[in-house]
Each structure stands twice: as C-alpha cells, then as structure tokens.
Design a protein around this motif. Structure first.
Motif, PDB file in Angstrom:
ATOM      1  N   ALA A 258       0.838  -1.194   0.000  1.00  0.00           N
ATOM      2  CA  ALA A 258       0.000   0.000   0.000  1.00  0.00           C
ATOM      3  C   ALA A 258       0.879   1.251   0.000  1.00  0.00           C
ATOM      4  N   PRO A 259       0.616   2.210  -0.890  1.00  0.00           N
ATOM      5  CA  PRO A 259       1.374   3.459  -0.860  1.00  0.00           C
ATOM      6  C   PRO A 259       1.201   4.167   0.485  1.00  0.00           C
ATOM      7  N   GLY A 273      -5.305   6.478   0.350  1.00  0.00           N
ATOM      8  CA  GLY A 273      -6.671   6.070   0.033  1.00  0.00           C
ATOM      9  C   GLY A 273      -7.445   5.529   1.209  1.00  0.00           C
ATOM     10  N   GLU A 274      -6.895   5.587   2.424  1.00  0.00           N
ATOM     11  CA  GLU A 274      -7.566   5.104   3.625  1.00  0.00           C
ATOM     12  C   GLU A 274      -7.472   6.176   4.704  1.00  0.00           C
ATOM     13  N   ALA A 275      -8.561   6.360   5.421  1.00  0.00           N
ATOM     14  CA  ALA A 275      -8.606   7.409   6.435  1.00  0.00           C
ATOM     15  C   ALA A 275      -7.790   7.014   7.663  1.00  0.00           C
ATOM     16  N   THR A 404     -14.995  11.451   0.042  1.00  0.00           N
ATOM     17  CA  THR A 404     -13.825  12.317  -0.064  1.00  0.00           C
ATOM     18  C   THR A 404     -12.598  11.526  -0.497  1.00  0.00           C
ATOM     19  N   LEU A 405     -12.432  10.328   0.033  1.00  0.00           N
ATOM     20  CA  LEU A 405     -11.296   9.493  -0.363  1.00  0.00           C
ATOM     21  C   LEU A 405     -11.372   9.115  -1.834  1.00  0.00           C
ATOM     22  N   VAL A 406     -12.568   8.777  -2.313  1.00  0.00           N
ATOM     23  CA  VAL A 406     -12.730   8.411  -3.718  1.00  0.00           C
ATOM     24  C   VAL A 406     -12.400   9.595  -4.620  1.00  0.00           C
ATOM     25  N   LEU A 462       1.336   5.851  22.749  1.00  0.00           N
ATOM     26  CA  LEU A 462       0.726   5.739  21.424  1.00  0.00           C
ATOM     27  C   LEU A 462       0.609   4.264  21.070  1.00  0.00           C
ATOM     28  N   LYS A 463      -0.631   3.839  20.748  1.00  0.00           N
ATOM     29  CA  LYS A 463      -0.880   2.436  20.427  1.00  0.00           C
ATOM     30  C   LYS A 463      -1.635   2.354  19.107  1.00  0.00           C
ATOM     31  N   HIS A 464      -1.296   1.355  18.322  1.00  0.00           N
ATOM     32  CA  HIS A 464      -1.909   1.140  17.017  1.00  0.00           C
ATOM     33  C   HIS A 464      -3.067   0.155  17.188  1.00  0.00           C
ATOM     34  N   LEU A 465      -4.309   0.642  17.164  1.00  0.00           N
ATOM     35  CA  LEU A 465      -5.468  -0.219  17.367  1.00  0.00           C
ATOM     36  C   LEU A 465      -5.918  -0.893  16.080  1.00  0.00           C
ATOM     37  N   LYS A 466      -5.705  -0.261  14.952  1.00  0.00           N
ATOM     38  CA  LYS A 466      -6.086  -0.835  13.651  1.00  0.00           C
ATOM     39  C   LYS A 466      -4.991  -0.490  12.660  1.00  0.00           C
ATOM     40  N   GLN A 467      -4.446  -1.511  11.988  1.00  0.00           N
ATOM     41  CA  GLN A 467      -3.266  -1.312  11.162  1.00  0.00           C
ATOM     42  C   GLN A 467      -3.571  -1.589   9.690  1.00  0.00           C
ATOM     43  N   PRO A 468      -3.073  -0.758   8.777  1.00  0.00           N
ATOM     44  CA  PRO A 468      -3.172  -1.070   7.350  1.00  0.00           C
ATOM     45  C   PRO A 468      -2.118  -2.064   6.895  1.00  0.00           C
TER      46      PRO A 468
END
Length: 571
Positions: A258-259, A273-275, A404-406, A462-468
């Motif tokens: 993913a870029p 492309g992801e919020a 908005t992302l689209v 700082l914690k990463h709850l959801k990761q791409p």
C-alpha cells in the motif's frame, strides 16, 4: 272660474303615494314587472356585458361584507423598481447551447463522457432535451450507436419520440452539433443557467412561504439547506463515469504494498486512500501531533515522529474544535519565515462545517474542491455531525469520508475515547470498541491510533489499534509544549533485547511483556500475537534467526539477533 283672493293662502294638491311593492321570494320572477321601481334599461345585445368589479376588501357578495376594513388603509409595497417584469419573464436558458451539446454527444462518445462529468439530465431547460440526454446516456452505457436512427428507435420503444418532437427534431439536434473539443464550453453555459433557475425557484418558494398565513419560521432554513444539498449532489453526480473501471485494472494494477502517506516500509501509520483516525482524551496532544503531520506534508517539517510524510499539494484544516487553541498550537511550530508556504499550501476553515456531514455527506467533498486540497484534517469528528453514537449518524460520517477518499483527498480525523468504562478506571483502551460513537466510524478507517494519558502529561503512550500493514509501536511519546515538539521517548527495540539475551534467545512472551508494560507480566493473546509478528518480520528482514520450538511449556520458539553492536550482520 272662481278667482282666488290675493290674501288667501295657496292650496296645494296632495301627492299620491306609489303603490307599495311586496318583496319577491328568491327564485321567483316578479309578477308585476311594471309595478314598483323603474326597470333597468335593456343593454344592447351587440355589446358584451361589463363584468362587475368587486371591492378589493370583499370576499363575497353578501351585503354585510361591503363595509370597508381597516386593512384598506394599508399601502402595499410595489415590486422592485426597474425590474417590474421579474416575476413574469422567462427563466434563463440557452436552447442553442443545449442543442449544440446534444448533437455533439450523439457522434462522439468521448465528448459525451466529458459532458456527463459536468452536468446531469436536470440541467436542461426543455423536458424533451432531458429525455434525449438520458436516452443517450443509456445507449452509451450499453455500447450501442447513438446516431439519429438509433436514437429515434430507442425513443420509439420507450414511447417518448413524439414527446421530444419526433424524428424531424432529432435531425435538428444533429444539425446543431458543436465542434469537437467544445463540449466543456457549452456544458458550462447549461449548468450556469440551471443554477440560476434553481436559485429563482428557491426565491419564489421563500417568498410564498413568507406570505403564507400559516408561515413557519423553520421552513426557510430547511428550504435553504435542501437547496444546498441538492446543488452539491447534482455537482458530484456527474463524476460517476470516472469511477467505472474494468475489473482487471481494479485488481491487477494495484501495487504489492500500500502506498504510504505517513510511515516507511511495513511500518505504516497512514496508508494512501484510507482514512487515519487519531483518538484520545482531551489534553493529551492529539492536535499537536496532527499539526506536526500537516506541517511535514507541506514541507515545513522534515518528518513526524521520525517517519516521513508524503508531500501534499494543499491541506484543508477544519478547525472546528476551539479554533483559537488550534491557532496557538500552530504558532509554536512556525515563524514569520514560513508565511509564504502557509499562505499557499494551508487553508483553514474556522468553526463547524457549513452543513451536517452525516445528513449531507457531499459537503466535505465540495469544501476540498473549493480549497483545491488533496488532504483534509477533521478537528474533530464530534463537531462534524450530531449524535455520533447514533448508527445512522455514524454511517453518514463514514459516507462523507469515503466520498472524499474516492475523490482523491486523504482524510485525517481526530476523535475521542469513551468517558466511561476503562477510562474512568485509568486503564488504557486496547480495542476499537472503547472509542466513542458508532462502530461505523472506525469501520471505514484504514488506520486507528490511540493516544493515552492525562491532560497536560509530558509523557503519553501511542498504540496502534487498527493497522493497514504491520503494527507500529506501541511508543511512549514525550511532548515539548513550549516548542510544539513531539518525539518517541521510549521504544522497545526487539533487536537490542535479543542481543541482551545472548545465545539463549528471546521469546515472544518476553517481548510482549516489554512492549506492553500495562499487562503487568501477563500479556493477552492479542499482545502475544503482535510480539510474535514483530519477531517474524525481523527474521524475514534477515536481522534475526529463529531456533527451537516445540510442544509443551518452555519449548516455545526463540529468536537470536544477527546484528552486532556496530550494526554489522553476522550470519
């Protein structure tokens, strides 16, 4: 004849009184047409009868209502001077421009695709032109010919041929075709007149509502809000053709990784492309960290938290939550030497958005287009709509972000934790369920970060709850509130831990205890999985090796570092 003496008074003859006329009952003719008052003069049959003009204050012909009313003394306002025909003139339009555009779209599919991105069927003045346009769109979508013969056949099938003027009118449309490459010019004329007609219609509806006896003060704001929403929807509907792509391109033409907008390699905090949602309680530095990312995106800072940020053409910052505080926070990070960059590449919207994003999701897209921005910051989500806990409101917010992302705009949103449950007990949130609002808000985000601490703390986590991609952190961050700086203060380095364990190696459980000190030596299964993925990624990168591993307690896999203190790799 006997003469009267001059001193004798004159005797007058008594006057005969007319015969009284009895009233005639309603519905019966007068039995004595010659008796009573004199009959009215018969009108000339060759002249049309003059219509009676009722009094302006009379609503019926009842004699009791013929008296004047105090309203008759009111002077009514005349129409605006110099424009007395504003209410009777024909609405603005340009039939020639509509014919030129329709004729060109009949022959050029590429020109039709361009026009479809600029206007819709409701922008045409003549209903027949709207029908022709929709038929053209249907034929183009099916890949069929769109010449006069094919168009006439399709209109005959739908029963609309005579309604648009018949086959001869289609030849008129063909003859009026514009020159190739001029479709944007004629589309702009049509949409400009369409917007003017919409504005006139809105004014007439507001005028009628103002004069209505049962006038409701809330009607005018609703009409204006609906007008704005319809204008926004009609503007964005035309870009549908840009989103229709073939399946092969959609699936096979994407990159393997993913870029990245913020991060590097597999450590991705914000994917293209992801919020991105950054959540946390008040006063822990969400706005500060977000603004550091913004300044890195416009070239004022080199990075944020030591990780690069992709350059943005222009950033739109919706300072909806306490704009003066956001301005003071930014002021600590920039100086007069940055004025030119700030003026050209950063646009600020003060206060809440012009419309509720949940009810009118296209509003955010229009704001970004108006600002010419390819990155937008929502500070914060609670100011974008009403009750975020309502699933319908959460779905509307998600719809606004996805639209908005689209449209090619990256979205960074600030959010809050729940004020009950773990937060009240002083425990750091560890799941998406502990964020405030509907689950649809976080469901549409590609990455969710949690910033945790007490208001005003210099050290926060700082914690990463959801990761791409791979998980980043957890980190301990240190804030410098005076200069607006934030840096990673404490970071668990798995390579250093493996080097310290020597030949015995490091287990996933030991790394999980070091990475998650809040677990107090008892990491959860999810935390164990995160530590195991961290070690596996080091093995894949050639920085560590795995050995051992079997069934039973004490036989878990161990990892040994291949990097010495000088940074050299020893295989």
């Amino acid at each position: 004849m006997r003469r009267r003496h001059r001193h004798q008074p004159h005797r007058r003859r008594p006057r005969r009184h007319p015969t009284p006329v009895r009233p005639v009952p309603p519905g019966r003719r007068n039995p004595h047409p010659t008796a009573g008052p004199r009959s009215p003069r018969r009108r000339d049959s060759r002249r049309p009868p003059r219509a009676p003009v009722p009094a302006p204050h009379c609503r019926t012909a009842h004699p009791d209502l013929t008296r004047r009313s105090p309203v008759d003394n009111v002077r009514h306002l005349p129409p605006p001077s110099g424009d007395d025909g504003a209410y009777t003139r024909e609405p603005p339009h340009d039939i020639g421009a509509e014919l030129a555009l329709l004729g060109l779209c009949m022959y050029e599919p590429a020109e039709h695709a361009t026009a479809a991105g600029l206007l819709g069927g409701g922008d045409f003045y003549r209903p027949g032109h709207t029908t022709i346009w929709r038929t053209l769109c249907a034929l183009h979508a099916q890949g069929k010919p769109t010449d006069g013969i094919a168009l006439a056949d399709e209109l005959t099938r739908s029963g609309d041929l005579q309604r648009v003027g018949g086959a001869p009118y289609l030849h008129t449309v063909q003859a009026a075709a514009a020159v190739r490459g001029q479709v944007e010019y004629y589309a702009e004329i049509i949409t400009r007149h369409s917007r003017a007609r919409d504005q006139i219609m809105l004014g007439m509806r507001l005028l009628q509502d103002g004069y209505a006896p049962d006038h409701d003060p809330e009607t005018a704001p609703r009409l204006i809000e609906a007008f704005t929403a319809d204008r926004t929807a009609r503007t964005t509907t035309g870009a549908i053709h840009d989103r229709l792509i073939d399946g092969a391109s959609f699936i096979l033409d994407i990159p393997d990784q993913a870029p990245v907008v913020w991060g590097h390699g597999d450590e991705v905090l914000w994917a293209e492309g992801e919020a991105l949602i950054l959540a946390g309680p008040s006063g822990v530095g969400k706005t500060t960290l977000c603004q550091q990312v913004v300044l890195a995106a416009i070239g004022i800072r080199p990075h944020a938290l030591g990780m690069p940020v992709r350059e943005a053409k222009r950033v739109l910052y919706l300072a909806s939550d306490r704009p003066p505080q956001a301005a003071r926070s930014l002021r600590r990070m920039v100086g007069p030497e940055h004025r030119e960059q700030l003026a050209e590449r950063l646009v600020i919207w003060k206060g809440p958005p012009p419309a509720d994003l949940a009810r009118f999701p296209d509003t955010l897209v229009q704001l970004c287009r108006r600002a010419g921005a390819d990155m937008v910051v929502l500070d914060s989500l609670k100011d974008m709509a009403g009750n975020l806990a309502d699933p319908e409101i959460g779905s509307g917010i998600n719809s606004a972000i996805q639209r908005t992302l689209v449209d090619g705009v990256e979205v960074f949103a600030l959010h809050h934790h729940r004020k009950q449950g773990n937060e009240s007990k002083g425990k750091e949130p560890s799941s998406l369920d502990e964020l405030f609002g509907s689950t649809w808000i976080t469901a549409g985000a590609g990455s969710v970060l949690s910033l945790w601490g007490a208001a005003g703390d210099l050290i926060v986590s700082l914690k990463h709850l959801k990761q791409p991609a791979a998980e980043v952190g957890p980190y301990r961050l240190r804030h410098d509130h005076v200069h607006g700086e934030t840096e990673i203060w404490h970071q668990v380095d798995a390579v250093i831990l493996m080097r310290q364990t020597g030949h015995q190696g490091l287990t996933a459980a030991q790394l999980a205890v070091a990475m998650f000190p809040a677990s107090q030596g008892k990491p959860t299964d999810a935390e164990m999985q995160k530590a195991r993925r961290k070690l596996d990624s080091l093995v894949d990168a050639g920085l560590a090796e795995r050995f051992g591993g079997g069934k039973g307690r004490g036989n878990e896999a161990r990892f040994r570092s291949l990097v010495d203190e000088n940074g050299e790799i020893h295989l």
